[in-house]
Write an enzyme that holds these catalytic residues in place. Sequence first.
Site, PDB file in Angstrom:
ATOM      1  N   GLN A 237       4.414 -13.811  -5.900  1.00  0.00           N
ATOM      2  CA  GLN A 237       4.204 -12.365  -5.826  1.00  0.00           C
ATOM      3  C   GLN A 237       5.523 -11.629  -5.580  1.00  0.00           C
ATOM      4  OE1 GLN A 237       0.084 -13.012  -3.463  1.00  0.00           O
ATOM      5  NE2 GLN A 237       0.704 -10.888  -3.537  1.00  0.00           N
ATOM      6  N   ARG A 384      -5.447  -8.701   0.342  1.00  0.00           N
ATOM      7  CA  ARG A 384      -5.968  -7.406  -0.101  1.00  0.00           C
ATOM      8  C   ARG A 384      -5.968  -6.419   1.067  1.00  0.00           C
ATOM      9  NH1 ARG A 384      -9.203  -7.361  -5.445  1.00  0.00           N
ATOM     10  NH2 ARG A 384      -8.692  -5.251  -5.996  1.00  0.00           N
ATOM     11  N   CYS A 385      -4.817  -6.341   1.673  1.00  0.00           N
ATOM     12  CA  CYS A 385      -4.679  -5.572   2.904  1.00  0.00           C
ATOM     13  C   CYS A 385      -3.205  -5.344   3.114  1.00  0.00           C
ATOM     14  CB  CYS A 385      -5.244  -6.409   4.046  1.00  0.00           C
ATOM     15  SG  CYS A 385      -4.564  -6.085   5.663  1.00  0.00           S
ATOM     16  N   GLU A 760      -5.797  -2.259  -2.227  1.00  0.00           N
ATOM     17  CA  GLU A 760      -6.341  -2.841  -0.996  1.00  0.00           C
ATOM     18  C   GLU A 760      -7.545  -2.076  -0.474  1.00  0.00           C
ATOM     19  OE1 GLU A 760      -4.475  -5.322  -0.530  1.00  0.00           O
ATOM     20  OE2 GLU A 760      -2.560  -4.750  -1.375  1.00  0.00           O
TER      21      GLU A 760
HETATM   22  O1  CDP Z   1       0.655  -3.310  -5.499  1.00  0.00           O
HETATM   23  P1  CDP Z   1      -0.598  -3.394  -6.307  1.00  0.00           P
HETATM   24  O2  CDP Z   1      -0.362  -3.375  -7.790  1.00  0.00           O
HETATM   25  O3  CDP Z   1      -1.486  -4.517  -5.882  1.00  0.00           O
HETATM   26  O4  CDP Z   1      -1.488  -2.117  -5.928  1.00  0.00           O
HETATM   27  P2  CDP Z   1      -1.501  -0.602  -6.413  1.00  0.00           P
HETATM   28  O5  CDP Z   1      -0.152   0.015  -6.350  1.00  0.00           O
HETATM   29  O6  CDP Z   1      -2.571   0.037  -5.619  1.00  0.00           O
HETATM   30  O7  CDP Z   1      -1.924  -0.655  -7.945  1.00  0.00           O
HETATM   31  C1  CDP Z   1      -3.024  -1.373  -8.443  1.00  0.00           C
HETATM   32  C2  CDP Z   1      -3.316  -0.896  -9.854  1.00  0.00           C
HETATM   33  O8  CDP Z   1      -3.962   0.392  -9.793  1.00  0.00           O
HETATM   34  C3  CDP Z   1      -2.048  -0.700 -10.702  1.00  0.00           C
HETATM   35  O9  CDP Z   1      -2.285  -1.024 -12.043  1.00  0.00           O
HETATM   36  C4  CDP Z   1      -1.796   0.771 -10.551  1.00  0.00           C
HETATM   37  O10 CDP Z   1      -1.032   1.330 -11.560  1.00  0.00           O
HETATM   38  C5  CDP Z   1      -3.207   1.369 -10.506  1.00  0.00           C
HETATM   39  N1  CDP Z   1      -3.206   2.626  -9.754  1.00  0.00           N
HETATM   40  C6  CDP Z   1      -3.510   3.817 -10.409  1.00  0.00           C
HETATM   41  O11 CDP Z   1      -3.865   3.797 -11.586  1.00  0.00           O
HETATM   42  N2  CDP Z   1      -3.420   5.009  -9.711  1.00  0.00           N
HETATM   43  C7  CDP Z   1      -3.084   5.042  -8.411  1.00  0.00           C
HETATM   44  N3  CDP Z   1      -3.003   6.182  -7.743  1.00  0.00           N
HETATM   45  C8  CDP Z   1      -2.816   3.840  -7.728  1.00  0.00           C
HETATM   46  C9  CDP Z   1      -2.866   2.649  -8.441  1.00  0.00           C
END
Ligand code: CDP
Length: 806
Positions: A237, A384-385, A760
């Site tokens: 990761q 997931r946190c 998360e």
């Molecule tokens: O770090 P991680 O990718 O696990 O988490 P995230 O930043 O929450 O994003 C997860 C997915 O959701 C990604 O594909 C982001 O682009 C999308 N996302 C989104 O479409 N709009 C947001 N405001 C936050 C995340």
Amino acid sequence: MNDMTPTSAERAAKLEGMGCKRKRVEDIRFVQGKGNYVDDIKLPGMLYGDLVHSPHGHARVKKIDTAKAAALPGVVAVITAETLKTVNLAWMPTLAGDTQMVLADGKVLFQNQEVAFVIAESREAAADAVELVEVEYEPLPVNVDPLKAMTDGAPMIREDLKDKTDGAHGKRKHYNHIFSWQAGDKAAADAAFAKAEVTLREMIIYPRVHPCPLETCQCVASFDKIKGELTLWGTFQAPHVIRTVGSLISKIPEHKIHVIAPDIGGGFGNKVGAYPGYICAIVASIVTGRPVKWTEDRIENLSTTAFARDFYMDVEIAATKDGRVTGLRCYTIADHGAFDACANATKWPAGLFSIISGSYDFPAAYCLVDGVYTNKAPGGVAYRCSFRVTEAAYCIERAMDIMAHKLGMDPAEFRMKNLIRREQFPYTSAFGWQYDSGDYQTALKKAMESVDYKKLREEQEAKREAFKRGETRDLMGIGVSFFTEIVGAGPSRACDILGIAMFDSAEIRIHPTGSGICRLGTKSQGQGHETTYAQIIATELGLPADSITVEEGNTDTAPYGLGTYGSRSTPVSGAATAMACRKIKAKAQMIAAYMLEVHDDDLEWDVDRFRVKGNPERFKTMIELAWAAYHQVPPGMEPGLEAINYYDPPNFTYPFGAYICVVDIDVDTGQTKVRRFYALDDCGTRINPMIIEGQIHGGLTEAFGIAMGQEIRYDADGNVTTASFLDYFLPTAVETPHWETDWTTTPSPHHPIGAKGVGESPNVGGVPCFSNAINDAFAFLGSTHIQMPHDHWRTWMAAEKLGLHA
Ligand code: CDP
């Protein structure tokens, strides 16, 4: 402009930028089985490694005899701690400032601990040879109970630390003590309790659980003796961190280590840290001069690589009789297992646990966490946190429910009364966190209206009366949770990993024809980054998302970054992407001004072009400007159109949500049916609503698994009794309830596009919502708190304890 000329809105729609439900581009290869995972990597002459594990929870290792294993046809070598000592790798540093045995050195500290590593020509030969390694053990007393870890006479887990009075985070109180960490104002909290009208105290346990990525942890190490270079493919990761830490441990110069994380089948924090299998594969490749693959099996994954939670939280709330919270205290024992390999930002041994005041306006609060060693596997990851936020949210959300019942108030009404109000943002909590933005009351109100909360409570009341009259054996529970997350580690002043500031990065290069590539320091494990980062670029630069390649995971090509976990990709690399775009756009504007023979300030941006203010017929599209960047730049300007941004966020982002769940419980069997689950999430600006929905479905499914059945259990002898999916509940589509999703949008004021993380959130909010629903069903019978997991047996037991089976 004639009638055929597309409008700005039509041109914007074609870009598939932010807000568009763009289909996931990575799925084209995933659904066809054309992904490229670590197990797909096959190199000429590749060997296979397999680990020997301890059957004991705690034992001295008297002797390891590898002769029979080494003699098996196909076996190339067997590595033990003695071999690793010759290259100074018998122990490795952990992210938490502790050290960890790579292979058992003198004793084993938990069941299934890694004892030896067999290297063979085939996976099968390696597995057969594992059975032939003879280890003589002398069992030692075991302790798997964190509440007994610091008692007199408790078995000493870490003899190597016997005389060490200082740990990575200050003085140690006991030979099994790791750290003490506190936050908030103890005197202010004590004063609030001294004059409280109503108080509650409850031990709330978040059991040990395990992230269950479809793909287990694995790597291929290939050491080139001629060049002195190591190439390491793995399920990482955080590839750059692996490279830096790998260089520090192995003394191989960092530029001679190439870390590549190909497609990853789920991470959930499980793939952040370094594991003995990786070190052994690297050493084996150095020793044999051949590539070595190590693939973890499911039992190894569930019982040796990083677990999550295992927090024992003694929580207290003070309130007025009319239902205003006035104080919060929490004392927590954190079970870190045999080594402190917790993956937190270095300064935060208990992660961001001090978000425990949640979404409520607590005037005073204090928390203290003691970490302890036990005979369990190491870890403590952000499953997931965002670094212990899930534990904090579970604790406060259960406690708020218990307090509501104690005060005779409706749990939603009690929350509504204490939620931080919109006008209080940016809000500084009693623990010092500055919540960036929120509109909590609107969210809770929308959630309650959407499920017709009032009607549900009326139905529940009628059912309770019928139950009392003996007309039904079903209980109805309504769970409410309101959570605030803290994601996007992080501001470098607050967060680092082993001294590396937790920024992140994006490097964008636009090619002459207007297509481009974006490389990032994060690493998707299924979250759809290839789809969504391109959407940010589409909106920022006015280029179709389809024309942008997104690349992550190769330390030779990607800019330095700290990786993906704790929903940090959007808050940090999403911001870096927007900022890099803005540098590119600024250059494009200068080129446009030169081409149109106007001053920069005379131009305005319109979706995909710069046009002359007041004269929209005169414009240059981004595609034209990309071409010009390589052919027609103003005198003195460097050619090309690219930019890099390393983004150090000014603050975390604080997504939030309101969840409501309805369950029906048969008190005679404990069987629980989830009738409804409604989840409202606010993650600020939404990049891809479809991907967000997918993230929420996935997170809620994991929350359902955790709340309703998951627990990594140990018996008193230290045997892990849940090391396979026969014993560890992993919900399938059959058990998983239907999810209703909803949203509000409160942008983050400090993020360039206003986005907060989302990945998360559903786990953080989902677990307490389920637990509150089960507990709510029994609350009218005098039950205060039933511990998770709420499997049918435990629920049946709760009914039994209340005398419902008489
Ligand atoms: O770090 P991680 O990718 O696990 O988490 P995230 O930043 O929450 O994003 C997860 C997915 O959701 C990604 O594909 C982001 O682009 C999308 N996302 C989104 O479409 N709009 C947001 N405001 C936050 C995340």
